[in-house]
Design an enzyme around this catalytic site. Sequence first.
Site, PDB file in Angstrom:
ATOM      1  N   GLY A 169     -40.555  18.548  16.021  1.00  0.00           N
ATOM      2  CA  GLY A 169     -41.567  17.501  16.142  1.00  0.00           C
ATOM      3  C   GLY A 169     -41.313  16.370  15.176  1.00  0.00           C
ATOM      4  N   GLY A 170     -42.351  15.995  14.439  1.00  0.00           N
ATOM      5  CA  GLY A 170     -42.263  14.862  13.522  1.00  0.00           C
ATOM      6  C   GLY A 170     -41.186  15.020  12.468  1.00  0.00           C
ATOM      7  N   GLY A 404      -6.951  -3.070  23.529  1.00  0.00           N
ATOM      8  CA  GLY A 404      -8.140  -3.408  22.749  1.00  0.00           C
ATOM      9  C   GLY A 404      -8.297  -2.497  21.547  1.00  0.00           C
ATOM     10  N   ALA A 405      -7.841  -1.263  21.693  1.00  0.00           N
ATOM     11  CA  ALA A 405      -7.987  -0.312  20.588  1.00  0.00           C
ATOM     12  C   ALA A 405      -7.173  -0.763  19.376  1.00  0.00           C
ATOM     13  CB  ALA A 405      -7.569   1.079  21.037  1.00  0.00           C
TER      14      ALA A 405
END
Length: 508
Positions: A169-170, A404-405
Amino acid sequence: MKEILEELERRRSEARAGGGGRRIDAQHAKGKLTARERLDLLLDEGSFEEFDMFVEHRAVDFGMAEQKISGDGVVTGWGTINGRLVFVFSKDFTVFGGSLSNAHARKIVKVQEQALKVGAPIIGLFDAGGARIQEGVDGLAGYADIFLQNTLASGVIPQISVIMGPCAGGDVYSPAITDFIFMVKDTSYMYVTGPDVVRTVTHEEVTHEELGGYRVHALKSGVADGAFENDLEALTQVRRLVDFLPLSNREKPPARECHDSPERNEPSLDTLIPANPNKPYDMKELILKVVDEADFFEISPDYAKNIICGFARIEGATVGVVANQPQVLAGVLDIDSSRKAARFVRFCDAFDIPLVTLVDVPGFMPGTKQEQGGLIRHGAKLLFAYAEATVPKVTLITRKAYGGAYDVMSSKHIRGDVNYAWPSAEIAVMGSKGAVEIIFRNQTQEELVEREAEYKARFANPFVAASRGYIDDVISPHSTRRRIARALRNLRGKVLTNPWKKHDNIPL
Ligand code: HXC
């Protein structure tokens, strides 16, 4: 006075007993240590100073007025790790399952505020059942106060979370904002909603482990940066990690005496790259042979293994190492590896830790799965992280640096300071075979073989890039440690600032 002192001691030992002997035994029976035992192992002996030992919750509903335990389920304070200051909080599962009341939250916020003011790391040990169910909205308010402090401290002081039991949860969102999350194998799990809620909402039957155990987060989701066998190993490794980190962004990373000569040659590196360019080799071997005393603290070793990230030292000073791993998916950049490395690069840049990047990358991963998953945006994270980084950046291309790498992996073009290549480097738009199949589409098979050899001879080397100054020097593999150490020494005085902005807009 004697009575007053005895009263103080009585109150202290009551607080130290937490939820009592029965619950402590149950904690041990699960293979877990108590909140205080954990702090004893994390911090230097005798260095822990506790805050707020006598804090109690103020809830009255559901009989809570009669159930008060000093400390209210979290032990907070400060101490030292190898003599360096750290702030800590450790959830006490023996007290209301470590659940968070407003008073409990106030204690955590107090150490968070102190850590930020003073400029020292904060380490949270988690073992808790989420919001205190009897308390309602005050618990939610308490969580939000913690999240806010986590956010304000991000990039100012290192924040480390160790999940050592339930984290539900939180409780999950505070670790999620911190820099590093570690888990303990088999005794810890993290999820937003537990198996009962999952069953009700999606009719799925799932165990705690299947939903949020270390196999989920350290291997698949990437939420956790590592998992350790038990509490002792986890805490020992966190101490090791803290040794690499600066106390805050106001300080330089720690440097210690180096007993490993920066002049050390490693002749074995001359034969690390196999003759066949499609054969893998272990990039970790290069890392271990280059850094001081082969001491490398790897981040997320079991997630997106096609990229390696971690801390090491060169000449005693901390560096962040990012390296493609040809042994896994040929070292390709995909969604997970881009995200993993981008986050690491940003941490290093925020805390002034120089980056050493070792490149052997065949490009970005092709395919519908990657494109549909948003490879463009996730790949851009790594590009953005490297481009904005102003710390010293030393790059070495060992073999492939395609497409691109090549640009992304700390190239000269995005402000790499010193960019080296081994003679075996191949810096090109793509691999020779793929390249000729595109540009000579209509040629016969024999012609293609010839063209491939031509393309290879022309581009599969570091000298074209070196002739344009994109590579500062082509170096002998055996001299790598010496050259990287010299480059980093030369960059110690680097000053570079980005244009003013409120903050950037990294492609999240
Ligand atoms: C109050 C709690 C508690 C909680 C556990 N306890 N969780 N008390 N509030 N949230 C108490 C139990 O009553 C018990 O008390 C003791 O802690 C140990 O719990 P057990 O259930 O016996 O332990 P175990 O079997 O190990 O199970 C652990 C557990 C389970 C899986 C964490 O306790 C559990 O499911 N708890 C509730 C989790 C939950 O739903 N929390 C709320 C999440 S909502 P005694 O006296 O018997 O020792 C939330 C929203 C916040 O957090 C959102 C903010 C953004």
